[in-house]
Design a protein around this motif. Structure first.
Motif, PDB file in Angstrom:
ATOM      1  N   UNK A  31      36.557  37.799  49.497  1.00 20.00           N
ATOM      2  CA  UNK A  31      36.966  36.407  49.283  1.00 20.00           C
ATOM      3  C   UNK A  31      37.157  36.113  47.804  1.00 20.00           C
ATOM      4  N   UNK A  32      36.237  36.616  46.990  1.00 20.04           N
ATOM      5  CA  UNK A  32      36.340  36.403  45.551  1.00 20.04           C
ATOM      6  C   UNK A  32      37.612  37.032  45.006  1.00 20.04           C
ATOM      7  N   UNK A  33      37.930  38.245  45.434  1.00 20.61           N
ATOM      8  CA  UNK A  33      39.104  38.937  44.911  1.00 20.61           C
ATOM      9  C   UNK A  33      40.400  38.226  45.277  1.00 20.61           C
ATOM     10  N   UNK A  34      40.536  37.829  46.529  1.00 20.57           N
ATOM     11  CA  UNK A  34      41.768  37.146  46.939  1.00 20.57           C
ATOM     12  C   UNK A  34      41.924  35.848  46.158  1.00 20.57           C
ATOM     13  N   UNK A  35      40.856  35.072  46.060  1.00 22.58           N
ATOM     14  CA  UNK A  35      40.910  33.819  45.310  1.00 22.58           C
ATOM     15  C   UNK A  35      41.224  34.086  43.843  1.00 22.58           C
ATOM     16  N   UNK A  36      40.514  35.028  43.239  1.00 26.70           N
ATOM     17  CA  UNK A  36      40.675  35.310  41.813  1.00 26.70           C
ATOM     18  C   UNK A  36      42.100  35.749  41.500  1.00 26.70           C
ATOM     19  N   UNK A  37      42.618  36.699  42.244  1.00 25.04           N
ATOM     20  CA  UNK A  37      43.960  37.210  41.957  1.00 25.04           C
ATOM     21  C   UNK A  37      45.005  36.115  42.141  1.00 25.04           C
ATOM     22  N   UNK A  38      44.769  35.212  43.101  1.00 23.34           N
ATOM     23  CA  UNK A  38      45.733  34.136  43.352  1.00 23.34           C
ATOM     24  C   UNK A  38      45.785  33.113  42.219  1.00 23.34           C
ATOM     25  N   UNK A  39      44.839  33.175  41.296  1.00 27.36           N
ATOM     26  CA  UNK A  39      44.900  32.289  40.128  1.00 27.36           C
ATOM     27  C   UNK A  39      45.917  32.777  39.100  1.00 27.36           C
ATOM     28  N   UNK A  40      46.342  34.029  39.224  1.00 33.76           N
ATOM     29  CA  UNK A  40      47.231  34.629  38.233  1.00 33.76           C
ATOM     30  C   UNK A  40      48.605  34.985  38.780  1.00 33.76           C
ATOM     31  N   UNK A  41      48.740  35.056  40.100  1.00 32.68           N
ATOM     32  CA  UNK A  41      50.020  35.421  40.700  1.00 32.68           C
ATOM     33  C   UNK A  41      50.071  34.899  42.128  1.00 32.68           C
ATOM     34  N   UNK A  42      51.278  34.801  42.653  1.00 33.41           N
ATOM     35  CA  UNK A  42      51.452  34.421  44.050  1.00 33.41           C
ATOM     36  C   UNK A  42      51.404  35.675  44.908  1.00 33.41           C
ATOM     37  N   UNK A  43      50.372  35.779  45.714  1.00 28.72           N
ATOM     38  CA  UNK A  43      50.275  36.893  46.649  1.00 28.72           C
ATOM     39  C   UNK A  43      51.177  36.629  47.839  1.00 28.72           C
ATOM     40  N   UNK A  44      51.875  37.668  48.290  1.00 27.53           N
ATOM     41  CA  UNK A  44      52.860  37.527  49.348  1.00 27.53           C
ATOM     42  C   UNK A  44      52.479  38.387  50.550  1.00 27.53           C
ATOM     43  N   UNK A  45      52.980  38.018  51.754  1.00 28.84           N
ATOM     44  CA  UNK A  45      52.692  38.835  52.937  1.00 28.84           C
ATOM     45  C   UNK A  45      53.082  40.294  52.726  1.00 28.84           C
ATOM     46  N   UNK A  46      52.159  41.179  53.033  1.00 27.25           N
ATOM     47  CA  UNK A  46      52.389  42.603  52.847  1.00 27.25           C
ATOM     48  C   UNK A  46      51.858  43.153  51.549  1.00 27.25           C
ATOM     49  N   UNK A  47      51.442  42.281  50.618  1.00 24.54           N
ATOM     50  CA  UNK A  47      50.795  42.785  49.412  1.00 24.54           C
ATOM     51  C   UNK A  47      49.470  43.448  49.796  1.00 24.54           C
ATOM     52  N   UNK A  48      49.119  44.492  49.068  1.00 26.92           N
ATOM     53  CA  UNK A  48      47.897  45.253  49.333  1.00 26.92           C
ATOM     54  C   UNK A  48      47.000  45.201  48.103  1.00 26.92           C
ATOM     55  N   UNK A  49      45.722  44.909  48.328  1.00 18.26           N
ATOM     56  CA  UNK A  49      44.721  44.910  47.261  1.00 18.26           C
ATOM     57  C   UNK A  49      43.666  45.943  47.629  1.00 18.26           C
ATOM     58  N   UNK A  50      43.604  47.032  46.885  1.00 14.93           N
ATOM     59  CA  UNK A  50      42.561  48.020  47.138  1.00 14.93           C
ATOM     60  C   UNK A  50      41.397  47.734  46.195  1.00 14.93           C
ATOM     61  N   UNK A  51      40.188  47.694  46.746  1.00  7.64           N
ATOM     62  CA  UNK A  51      39.111  46.901  46.156  1.00  7.64           C
ATOM     63  C   UNK A  51      38.083  47.658  45.331  1.00  7.64           C
ATOM     64  N   UNK A  52      38.315  48.933  45.028  1.00  4.72           N
ATOM     65  CA  UNK A  52      37.364  49.678  44.229  1.00  4.72           C
ATOM     66  C   UNK A  52      36.567  50.672  45.066  1.00  4.72           C
ATOM     67  N   UNK A  53      35.925  51.604  44.388  1.00  4.55           N
ATOM     68  CA  UNK A  53      35.274  52.717  45.074  1.00  4.55           C
ATOM     69  C   UNK A  53      33.792  52.796  44.760  1.00  4.55           C
ATOM     70  N   UNK A  54      32.982  53.237  45.719  1.00  6.26           N
ATOM     71  CA  UNK A  54      31.570  53.506  45.441  1.00  6.26           C
ATOM     72  C   UNK A  54      31.419  54.783  44.617  1.00  6.26           C
ATOM     73  N   UNK A  55      30.191  55.130  44.215  1.00  5.56           N
ATOM     74  CA  UNK A  55      30.000  56.307  43.371  1.00  5.56           C
ATOM     75  C   UNK A  55      30.286  57.603  44.120  1.00  5.56           C
ATOM     76  N   UNK A  56      30.437  58.676  43.323  1.00  2.00           N
ATOM     77  CA  UNK A  56      30.647  59.990  43.898  1.00  2.00           C
ATOM     78  C   UNK A  56      31.993  60.596  43.583  1.00  2.00           C
ATOM     79  N   UNK A  57      32.721  60.010  42.612  1.00  2.00           N
ATOM     80  CA  UNK A  57      34.019  60.573  42.247  1.00  2.00           C
ATOM     81  C   UNK A  57      33.807  61.803  41.370  1.00  2.00           C
TER      82      UNK A  57
END
Length: 282
Positions: A221-247
């Motif tokens: 919820x935070x990410x969708x709201x936050x990103x929408x403050x800087x750009x208009x998100x459109x249907x089909x846009x993809x937000x990949x949200x980061x990775x846990x440890x182990x890379x």
């Protein structure tokens, strides 16, 4: 619902996986899992269909990326505190955003190709958000109204390109095949709480990553709201949200992918991916 796109690259058809794990064809209902077909109204219409009334599709078909015609492929960096630590970086005070080229998107079982000049090819299991409704200046309380669903993403990364070639991280995140998505686009009602998804990734059968979205620094919820403050998100846009440890970059000594390696990854409720690493030919 668990929605899919199947068929040869560039000619995928929309489908769904029914409760008996049978692939059903949706091409008589929608043209593609893209754009307006991801809206609440469209998904409600699909949800009302009896899956058994849909034609069965050949399960041997290739599974493509679960979203078509992606406009923006946005990624979030260092969104797990323990991953930030293994990367030797400070925990961010605001989400770190960067782009992945949409031309990096492939199916969940397509090969990962080592780009020319690569010497530090790495893996990252992530949950990705798929936008279903336009979002601009939305609050966290409104955020889920704009989400069509979620999918698994392997945010394949070339660390030398990312960290040692100057400029934006996009350089190390955008080569062809660096964005496997799917197998399924899982609607929110099917997935349940997106902050309670267990994630894992293996290389050649050896467990590398184990984590949960409950430890994300910035939630969905935070990410969708936050990103929408800087750009208009459109249907089909993809937000990949980061990775846990182990890379691989965080290991001592560092460990990276090479041709012939097999990556398998999954998330609770999101299905599994499997990729073979191949050398670039050309």
């Amino acid at each position: 619902m668990r929605l899919v796109r199947y068929g040869e690259s560039g000619s995928e058809k929309p489908g769904l996986i029914d409760d008996e794990n049978i692939l059903r064809d949706l091409s008589e209902e929608i043209d593609d899992l893209a754009g307006e077909a991801l809206s609440r109204a469209s998904l409600d219409k699909l949800r009302a269909i009896n899956p058994k009334a849909l034609a069965k599709a050949d399960p041997s078909h290739r599974i493509g990326p679960c979203v078509g015609r992606v406009g923006h492929f946005i990624a979030v960096g260092l969104n797990y505190a323990d991953h930030a630590k293994e990367s030797g970086m400070e925990i961010p005070k605001e989400p770190i955003l960067f782009n992945k080229a949409t031309s990096s998107i492939v199916g969940p079982h397509d090969d990962v190709i080592v780009p020319k000049g690569s010497d530090r090819l790495d893996w990252e299991v992530e949950i990705a958000i798929v936008i279903g409704e336009e979002a601009l200046y939305v609050s966290e309380d409104q955020a889920m109204d704009h989400v069509a669903g979620f999918c698994l993403c392997n945010d394949v990364s070339e660390r030398t390109f990312q960290a040692q070639r100057g400029g934006q991280w996009m350089k190390g995140k955008s080569a062809p095949t660096f964005g496997p998505l799917g197998p399924w686009l899982v609607t929110p009602d099917e997935l349940g709480d997106p902050q309670a998804v267990d994630l894992w990734l293996d290389v050649n059968g050896e467990r590398m990553q184990t984590g949960s979205t409950k430890t994300m620094i910035f939630g969905v919820k935070t990410l969708v709201s936050y990103i929408s403050q800087f750009m208009r998100l459109m249907p089909g846009d993809v937000i990949t949200t980061g990775t846990p440890p182990g890379v691989g970059m965080g290991m001592k000594p560092e460990r990276y992918l090479k041709p012939g390696d097999v990556i398998t990854l999954g998330g609770k409720g999101l299905g599994e991916q499997r990729q073979t690493v191949r050398a670039y030919e050309g």
